[in-house]
Scaffold this motif. Structure first.
Motif, PDB file in Angstrom:
ATOM      1  N   LEU A 212      24.040 -71.004  14.864  1.00  0.00           N
ATOM      2  CA  LEU A 212      25.143 -70.121  15.273  1.00  0.00           C
ATOM      3  C   LEU A 212      25.204 -68.867  14.409  1.00  0.00           C
ATOM      4  N   VAL A 213      25.052 -69.041  13.099  1.00  0.00           N
ATOM      5  CA  VAL A 213      25.102 -67.901  12.173  1.00  0.00           C
ATOM      6  C   VAL A 213      23.972 -66.920  12.467  1.00  0.00           C
ATOM      7  N   LEU A 214      22.843 -67.407  12.907  1.00  0.00           N
ATOM      8  CA  LEU A 214      21.717 -66.548  13.269  1.00  0.00           C
ATOM      9  C   LEU A 214      21.916 -65.913  14.641  1.00  0.00           C
ATOM     10  N   SER A 215      22.374 -66.689  15.615  1.00  0.00           N
ATOM     11  CA  SER A 215      22.413 -66.198  16.995  1.00  0.00           C
ATOM     12  C   SER A 215      23.635 -65.349  17.330  1.00  0.00           C
TER      13      SER A 215
ATOM     14  N   LYS B  52      16.193 -74.487   4.952  1.00  0.00           N
ATOM     15  CA  LYS B  52      16.236 -73.988   3.577  1.00  0.00           C
ATOM     16  C   LYS B  52      16.945 -72.641   3.456  1.00  0.00           C
ATOM     17  N   ALA B  53      17.152 -71.933   4.558  1.00  0.00           N
ATOM     18  CA  ALA B  53      17.716 -70.582   4.524  1.00  0.00           C
ATOM     19  C   ALA B  53      19.214 -70.603   4.245  1.00  0.00           C
ATOM     20  N   SER B  54      19.675 -69.601   3.506  1.00  0.00           N
ATOM     21  CA  SER B  54      21.107 -69.494   3.226  1.00  0.00           C
ATOM     22  C   SER B  54      21.831 -68.868   4.418  1.00  0.00           C
ATOM     23  N   ILE B  55      23.121 -69.092   4.474  1.00  0.00           N
ATOM     24  CA  ILE B  55      23.949 -68.580   5.568  1.00  0.00           C
ATOM     25  C   ILE B  55      23.931 -67.048   5.593  1.00  0.00           C
ATOM     26  N   GLY B  56      24.071 -66.415   4.436  1.00  0.00           N
ATOM     27  CA  GLY B  56      24.069 -64.947   4.369  1.00  0.00           C
ATOM     28  C   GLY B  56      22.768 -64.359   4.855  1.00  0.00           C
ATOM     29  N   TYR B  57      21.673 -64.952   4.435  1.00  0.00           N
ATOM     30  CA  TYR B  57      20.349 -64.503   4.873  1.00  0.00           C
ATOM     31  C   TYR B  57      20.228 -64.602   6.389  1.00  0.00           C
ATOM     32  N   LEU B  58      20.657 -65.711   6.959  1.00  0.00           N
ATOM     33  CA  LEU B  58      20.562 -65.902   8.409  1.00  0.00           C
ATOM     34  C   LEU B  58      21.437 -64.915   9.174  1.00  0.00           C
ATOM     35  N   ALA B  59      22.610 -64.597   8.635  1.00  0.00           N
ATOM     36  CA  ALA B  59      23.484 -63.632   9.304  1.00  0.00           C
ATOM     37  C   ALA B  59      22.812 -62.260   9.372  1.00  0.00           C
ATOM     38  N   PHE B  60      22.235 -61.814   8.268  1.00  0.00           N
ATOM     39  CA  PHE B  60      21.565 -60.516   8.277  1.00  0.00           C
ATOM     40  C   PHE B  60      20.303 -60.537   9.139  1.00  0.00           C
ATOM     41  N   MET B  61      19.588 -61.646   9.134  1.00  0.00           N
ATOM     42  CA  MET B  61      18.412 -61.759  10.002  1.00  0.00           C
ATOM     43  C   MET B  61      18.835 -61.767  11.468  1.00  0.00           C
ATOM     44  N   GLY B  62      20.006 -62.310  11.768  1.00  0.00           N
ATOM     45  CA  GLY B  62      20.545 -62.247  13.130  1.00  0.00           C
ATOM     46  C   GLY B  62      20.774 -60.817  13.573  1.00  0.00           C
ATOM     47  N   LEU B  63      21.275 -59.983  12.653  1.00  0.00           N
ATOM     48  CA  LEU B  63      21.461 -58.559  12.973  1.00  0.00           C
ATOM     49  C   LEU B  63      20.116 -57.884  13.249  1.00  0.00           C
TER      50      LEU B  63
ATOM     51  N   ILE C 167      18.373 -54.663   6.451  1.00  0.00           N
ATOM     52  CA  ILE C 167      17.253 -54.551   5.511  1.00  0.00           C
ATOM     53  C   ILE C 167      17.738 -54.055   4.156  1.00  0.00           C
ATOM     54  N   ILE C 168      18.592 -53.035   4.157  1.00  0.00           N
ATOM     55  CA  ILE C 168      19.127 -52.514   2.896  1.00  0.00           C
ATOM     56  C   ILE C 168      19.933 -53.594   2.172  1.00  0.00           C
ATOM     57  N   SER C 169      20.764 -54.328   2.915  1.00  0.00           N
ATOM     58  CA  SER C 169      21.567 -55.399   2.309  1.00  0.00           C
ATOM     59  C   SER C 169      20.690 -56.501   1.723  1.00  0.00           C
ATOM     60  N   LEU C 170      19.637 -56.869   2.453  1.00  0.00           N
ATOM     61  CA  LEU C 170      18.729 -57.899   1.948  1.00  0.00           C
ATOM     62  C   LEU C 170      18.008 -57.437   0.686  1.00  0.00           C
ATOM     63  N   LEU C 171      17.689 -56.144   0.608  1.00  0.00           N
ATOM     64  CA  LEU C 171      17.037 -55.616  -0.587  1.00  0.00           C
ATOM     65  C   LEU C 171      18.001 -55.547  -1.767  1.00  0.00           C
ATOM     66  N   VAL C 172      19.214 -55.071  -1.512  1.00  0.00           N
ATOM     67  CA  VAL C 172      20.189 -54.896  -2.591  1.00  0.00           C
ATOM     68  C   VAL C 172      20.732 -56.235  -3.096  1.00  0.00           C
ATOM     69  N   PHE C 173      21.027 -57.132  -2.170  1.00  0.00           N
ATOM     70  CA  PHE C 173      21.641 -58.416  -2.539  1.00  0.00           C
ATOM     71  C   PHE C 173      20.654 -59.572  -2.432  1.00  0.00           C
ATOM     72  N   ASN C 174      19.376 -59.298  -2.665  1.00  0.00           N
ATOM     73  CA  ASN C 174      18.347 -60.311  -2.421  1.00  0.00           C
ATOM     74  C   ASN C 174      18.533 -61.586  -3.232  1.00  0.00           C
ATOM     75  N   LYS C 175      18.998 -61.492  -4.451  1.00  0.00           N
ATOM     76  CA  LYS C 175      19.142 -62.707  -5.268  1.00  0.00           C
ATOM     77  C   LYS C 175      20.192 -63.640  -4.682  1.00  0.00           C
ATOM     78  N   ARG C 176      21.221 -63.086  -4.113  1.00  0.00           N
ATOM     79  CA  ARG C 176      22.266 -63.907  -3.507  1.00  0.00           C
ATOM     80  C   ARG C 176      21.885 -64.369  -2.114  1.00  0.00           C
ATOM     81  N   LEU C 177      21.383 -63.446  -1.305  1.00  0.00           N
ATOM     82  CA  LEU C 177      21.132 -63.746   0.098  1.00  0.00           C
ATOM     83  C   LEU C 177      19.859 -64.536   0.334  1.00  0.00           C
ATOM     84  N   LEU C 178      18.879 -64.391  -0.543  1.00  0.00           N
ATOM     85  CA  LEU C 178      17.605 -65.050  -0.319  1.00  0.00           C
ATOM     86  C   LEU C 178      17.501 -66.409  -1.004  1.00  0.00           C
TER      87      LEU C 178
END
Length: 192
Positions: free
Chosen positions: A7-10, A86-97, A157-168
């Protein structure tokens, strides 16, 4: 947990795809919006059709670019599905975007050739219309025209780069760190 992650991804993907296609349809069918200043000297609607890649790069024929975009999106989806546990919720949300933005532009490539009568499947051009018109002397600060799909992809992409330690961080890594911290607390001498 797996259903929640799907759901978080889609959901972000569906929302971005819907908003992107709606705004493109409004611009495409409303001639008075196709060249309109929203904030004088800053922001305009400027309707255009992009046969190439991002930022107007036009190195390959449109059907090749369309095929590459479809294959890349499929590859990302396959990777996401395989690594879902294994993916975090934040990572999946941004990948959904990102997936929603990619699907928005791919939809244009599949269908706009038919709509405008300039080709068939994979020959459509991506509709772009948002233009930051800020100029300093004779230099345009951001000379590219983009759309909602492009915004979703860029912000993600910018969010994943800036917040990579948290989101990844993968859920397994977070859980093992939490269990290590709990073990350290249990092993430490108590203070009386």
């Amino acid at each position: 947990m797996r259903q929640k992650k799907i759901l978080v991804l889609s959901v972000p993907a569906i929302i971005v795809l819907g908003i992107d296609q709606l705004t493109k349809w409004i611009i495409r069918t409303t001639p008075e919006l196709q060249s309109k200043t929203l904030i004088d000297g800053w922001l305009e609607f400027y309707y255009t059709q992009n046969p190439g890649m991002a930022m107007g790069i036009d190195w390959l024929p449109t059907p090749v670019i369309s095929g590459v975009a479809i294959l890349a999106t499929m590859g990302i989806l396959i990777y996401l599905i395989r690594s879902l546990d294994k993916a975090s919720i934040g990572y999946l949300a941004f990948m959904g975007l990102i997936i929603g933005g990619a699907l928005g532009n791919i939809s244009d490539r599949i269908f706009m050739g038919y709509v405008y009568g300039n080709g068939g499947v994979l020959e459509g051009h991506v509709i772009d219309f948002i233009y930051f018109s800020l100029r300093i002397n004779d230099w345009t600060v951001f000379p590219y025209i983009f759309n909602v799909a492009d915004i979703a992809i860029s912000v993600s992409i910018i969010s994943l780069l800036v917040f990579n330690k948290r989101l990844l961080q993968h859920d397994g890594v977070v859980e093992s760190e939490e269990s290590n911290n709990a073990t350290e607390v249990a092993d430490s001498p108590s203070q009386a």
